[in-house]
Design a protein around this motif. Structure first.
Motif, PDB file in Angstrom:
ATOM      1  N   THR A 295       0.825  -1.206   0.000  1.00 49.29           N
ATOM      2  CA  THR A 295       0.000   0.000   0.000  1.00 49.29           C
ATOM      3  C   THR A 295       0.863   1.262   0.000  1.00 49.29           C
ATOM      4  O   THR A 295       2.062   1.214   0.289  1.00 49.29           O
ATOM      5  N   PRO A 296       0.254   2.413  -0.329  1.00 46.41           N
ATOM      6  CA  PRO A 296       1.014   3.670  -0.294  1.00 46.41           C
ATOM      7  C   PRO A 296       1.589   3.940   1.095  1.00 46.41           C
ATOM      8  O   PRO A 296       0.956   3.657   2.111  1.00 46.41           O
ATOM      9  N   ALA A 297       2.797   4.471   1.115  1.00 45.53           N
ATOM     10  CA  ALA A 297       3.485   4.821   2.361  1.00 45.53           C
ATOM     11  C   ALA A 297       3.671   3.625   3.288  1.00 45.53           C
ATOM     12  O   ALA A 297       3.676   3.759   4.512  1.00 45.53           O
ATOM     13  N   ALA A 298       3.826   2.443   2.712  1.00 44.60           N
ATOM     14  CA  ALA A 298       4.028   1.237   3.517  1.00 44.60           C
ATOM     15  C   ALA A 298       5.343   1.318   4.282  1.00 44.60           C
ATOM     16  O   ALA A 298       6.333   1.872   3.805  1.00 44.60           O
ATOM     17  N   GLY A 299       5.338   0.756   5.482  1.00 46.72           N
ATOM     18  CA  GLY A 299       6.551   0.677   6.281  1.00 46.72           C
ATOM     19  C   GLY A 299       7.426  -0.474   5.826  1.00 46.72           C
ATOM     20  O   GLY A 299       7.039  -1.285   4.970  1.00 46.72           O
ATOM     21  N   LEU A 300       8.592  -0.571   6.432  1.00 42.79           N
ATOM     22  CA  LEU A 300       9.555  -1.587   6.006  1.00 42.79           C
ATOM     23  C   LEU A 300       9.027  -2.996   6.219  1.00 42.79           C
ATOM     24  O   LEU A 300       9.263  -3.888   5.392  1.00 42.79           O
ATOM     25  N   GLU A 301       8.291  -3.223   7.294  1.00 44.18           N
ATOM     26  CA  GLU A 301       7.747  -4.558   7.562  1.00 44.18           C
ATOM     27  C   GLU A 301       6.835  -5.008   6.416  1.00 44.18           C
ATOM     28  O   GLU A 301       6.914  -6.148   5.955  1.00 44.18           O
ATOM     29  N   GLU A 302       5.973  -4.105   5.951  1.00 42.28           N
ATOM     30  CA  GLU A 302       5.085  -4.451   4.840  1.00 42.28           C
ATOM     31  C   GLU A 302       5.859  -4.607   3.539  1.00 42.28           C
ATOM     32  O   GLU A 302       5.561  -5.494   2.735  1.00 42.28           O
ATOM     33  N   LEU A 303       6.875  -3.771   3.330  1.00 38.13           N
ATOM     34  CA  LEU A 303       7.650  -3.838   2.096  1.00 38.13           C
ATOM     35  C   LEU A 303       8.468  -5.124   1.986  1.00 38.13           C
ATOM     36  O   LEU A 303       8.901  -5.483   0.894  1.00 38.13           O
ATOM     37  N   PHE A 304       8.661  -5.817   3.100  1.00 43.33           N
ATOM     38  CA  PHE A 304       9.336  -7.113   3.067  1.00 43.33           C
ATOM     39  C   PHE A 304       8.370  -8.241   2.680  1.00 43.33           C
ATOM     40  O   PHE A 304       8.761  -9.398   2.608  1.00 43.33           O
ATOM     41  N   THR A 305       7.110  -7.892   2.429  1.00 44.34           N
ATOM     42  CA  THR A 305       6.115  -8.827   1.892  1.00 44.34           C
ATOM     43  C   THR A 305       5.783  -8.411   0.470  1.00 44.34           C
ATOM     44  O   THR A 305       6.344  -7.450  -0.053  1.00 44.34           O
ATOM     45  N   SER A 306       4.849  -9.125  -0.154  1.00 41.67           N
ATOM     46  CA  SER A 306       4.387  -8.741  -1.491  1.00 41.67           C
ATOM     47  C   SER A 306       3.060  -7.991  -1.442  1.00 41.67           C
ATOM     48  O   SER A 306       2.432  -7.759  -2.482  1.00 41.67           O
ATOM     49  N   GLY A 307       2.614  -7.633  -0.235  1.00 42.84           N
ATOM     50  CA  GLY A 307       1.448  -6.784  -0.110  1.00 42.84           C
ATOM     51  C   GLY A 307       0.118  -7.511  -0.162  1.00 42.84           C
ATOM     52  O   GLY A 307       0.029  -8.721   0.036  1.00 42.84           O
ATOM     53  N   PHE A 308      -0.930  -6.736  -0.442  1.00 46.12           N
ATOM     54  CA  PHE A 308      -2.305  -7.217  -0.404  1.00 46.12           C
ATOM     55  C   PHE A 308      -2.817  -7.560  -1.807  1.00 46.12           C
ATOM     56  O   PHE A 308      -2.342  -7.014  -2.805  1.00 46.12           O
ATOM     57  N   VAL A 309      -3.821  -8.428  -1.848  1.00 49.60           N
ATOM     58  CA  VAL A 309      -4.439  -8.798  -3.125  1.00 49.60           C
ATOM     59  C   VAL A 309      -5.158  -7.577  -3.698  1.00 49.60           C
ATOM     60  O   VAL A 309      -5.944  -6.921  -3.006  1.00 49.60           O
ATOM     61  N   LEU A 310      -4.896  -7.268  -4.947  1.00 48.56           N
ATOM     62  CA  LEU A 310      -5.515  -6.124  -5.604  1.00 48.56           C
ATOM     63  C   LEU A 310      -6.920  -6.460  -6.089  1.00 48.56           C
ATOM     64  O   LEU A 310      -7.273  -7.637  -6.242  1.00 48.56           O
ATOM     65  N   PRO A 311      -7.755  -5.440  -6.330  1.00 50.63           N
ATOM     66  CA  PRO A 311      -9.105  -5.687  -6.861  1.00 50.63           C
ATOM     67  C   PRO A 311      -9.067  -6.458  -8.179  1.00 50.63           C
ATOM     68  O   PRO A 311      -8.110  -6.362  -8.948  1.00 50.63           O
ATOM     69  N   TYR A 312     -10.116  -7.224  -8.421  1.00 47.36           N
ATOM     70  CA  TYR A 312     -10.327  -8.026  -9.631  1.00 47.36           C
ATOM     71  C   TYR A 312      -9.442  -9.276  -9.678  1.00 47.36           C
ATOM     72  O   TYR A 312      -9.357  -9.938 -10.701  1.00 47.36           O
ATOM     73  N   ARG A 313      -8.774  -9.585  -8.562  1.00 43.79           N
ATOM     74  CA  ARG A 313      -7.996 -10.817  -8.442  1.00 43.79           C
ATOM     75  C   ARG A 313      -8.428 -11.551  -7.179  1.00 43.79           C
ATOM     76  O   ARG A 313      -8.916 -10.957  -6.226  1.00 43.79           O
TER      77      ARG A 313
END
Length: 471
Positions: A295-313
């Motif tokens: 997500t926008p302005a994600a912290g380092l902990e989140e950036l070490f993941t691949s993030g959240f499922v986007l819409p339409y997937r």
């Protein structure tokens, strides 16, 4: 269902706003549509018909982009060819996809017999009459045949519909803000789905695409064009982090989308600490690019993941921790012997061949390829885990771990490493550093220098390294 043909809608909605920036010239959305219509008229007059395949081959250029949209406007399938392939490889892809047209900025004489060659430089003639650009197009209309990266074997021709590309861009733009006046640098080739997705995102949002000068290095292009958005793979990120003059430009961007393959935590941490606006993603050709993104302005902990499922997937974890996907961005299948052969699915779910899990925040963590895992002395070893630790070591720029046969343990890990001076003391130092984070059975027994003839690309061709270790 019918959905907007983006070039038509963008011309009506954004008119004189910048659409393409190429060679020092800025093309408005209104002129963009006119040039696509001219290109469509020429291709139609040459005989390009619906459902035929039109191959595109050339360096990044505005005329390439016009040809791309023009073929889709005619309901033909675009086959972007990899400009890094040798001639025999290109000819094989033309035969495999049965292309009846080849639009190229250059091509060896008599190199193809079955496809009509047309010079890309002649595609847009200002005195040419314009064809009709549809206002809408069926979302199920096959639009592109994109060869997969081949990271797990031979590249396969994946057929993506117009709707696949459209909904991928729509979901991306809901997460990464993109507005009229923004400028997304076409920093990835159009024979990769990640490059194609830039065209769709920009047209959907009314933003401009900066078409790079093929003679400029990436850093030079960034300094010259000052994009607001950029897509990067690991090698590009590593290169830019070493250039002092570019750091303030990168920091002032609105989005730096990272993908293509796993990116080391070391690189992400350096870019994050420099204040670069990072988005880390996981995607595939078969899903038209991004599947999950931070997500926008994600912290380092989140950036070490691949993030959240986007819409339409949709994403779920199946047996053996395999990542399964479906949704409106899922491709139609593979092109085989003149037709689309649907990919094997389980109740609509496509098996990616990647392993992963969702953390407690419901963010996807990708562990690596299932078909790369091997067993050594009864223990499961994921090469990607070792590669991540190697990339944390100072001086290491690239690393690939593969298995080699061993009489005692069945298989053992070997590591190809780029960026360090090779001697016995260096290897022992690397082993000592790895022992801090890995159990002894995961420490490679063999360390080898990076081969000079190793292929380069968005994804590391680890199959090539498997063959190299056997030789």
């Amino acid at each position: 269902m019918k959905i907007p043909f983006l070039i038509n809608r963008a011309a009506r909605q954004f008119g004189e706003r910048p659409a393409l920036i190429s060679g020092g010239e800025t093309v408005s959305y209104a002129e963009y549509e006119r040039n696509v219509a001219r290109a469509a008229k020429i291709l139609s007059d040459l005989g390009l018909r619906p459902h035929e395949r039109a191959a595109l081959y050339g360096k990044p250029a505005a005329k390439y982009v016009y040809a791309f949209w023009a073929a889709m406007a005619l309901k033909s399938m675009v086959v972007p060819l990899n400009t890094r392939l040798p001639l025999d490889g290109l000819k094989a892809q033309l035969r495999q996809t049965g292309c009846s047209f080849l639009v190229a900025d250059h091509w060896p004489e008599n190199a193809t017999r079955n496809a009509l060659f047309f010079p890309m430089n002649d595609l847009v003639r200002m005195d040419e009459k314009r064809g009709t650009i549809p206002a809408q197009i069926d979302e199920r209309q096959p639009a592109t045949i994109v060869f997969t990266s081949g990271s797990s074997g031979e590249p396969s021709p994946a057929v993506l519909t117009y709707g696949n590309h459209y909904y991928n861009a729509l979901g991306s733009n809901e997460n990464i803000r993109l507005n009229p006046g923004d400028r997304w640098l076409l920093s990835l080739p159009l024979y990769h789905v990640a490059g194609i997705s830039i065209l769709f995102r920009a047209a959907l949002a009314g933003a401009a695409v900066i078409v790079p000068d093929a003679n400029n290095r990436l850093a030079e292009q960034i300094l010259e064009s000052r994009p607001t958005h950029i897509s990067l793979v690991a090698a590009q990120l590593a290169e830019l982090l070493e250039i002092q003059d570019i750091r303030s430009v990168m920091k002032n961007m609105r989005a730096i989308l990272l993908g293509g393959s796993a990116i080391s935590h070391k690189l992400i941490k350096r870019a994050f600490e420099a204040g670069w606006p990072l988005f880390v993603s996981y995607g595939s050709t078969q899903m038209a690019s991004q599947i999950t993104t931070t997500t926008p302005a994600a912290g380092l902990e989140e950036l070490f993941t691949s993030g959240f499922v986007l819409p339409y997937r949709e994403v779920r974890i199946g047996e053996n921790a395999e990542i399964l996907v479906k949704g409106q961005t899922l491709f139609s299948g593979y092109w085989e012997k003149g037709k689309i052969v649907p990919a094997a699915v389980d109740d609509g779910w496509f098996r990616t061949g990647d392993a992963g899990f969702f953390d407690v925040q419901n963010r996807l963590v990708v562990q690596g390829r299932l078909d790369r895992m091997f067993i050594s002395g009864g223990e499961n070893i994921h090469p990607e885990e070792i590669e991540r630790e190697l990339l944390k070591i100072e001086g290491v720029r690239q690393a690939v771990v593969v298995a080699y046969d061993d009489d005692r343990f069945g298989q053992r890990p070997a590591a190809f490493v780029k960026g360090i001076d090779w001697n016995e003391q260096t290897v022992e130092k690397i082993k000592a550093l790895l022992r801090r984070s890995l159990p002894a059975y995961k420490i490679p027994d063999r360390f080898l220098p990076w081969p000079d003839d190793a292929p380069q690309g968005m994804k590391t061709p680890w199959k090539w390294f498997e063959k190299a270790i056997k030789n």
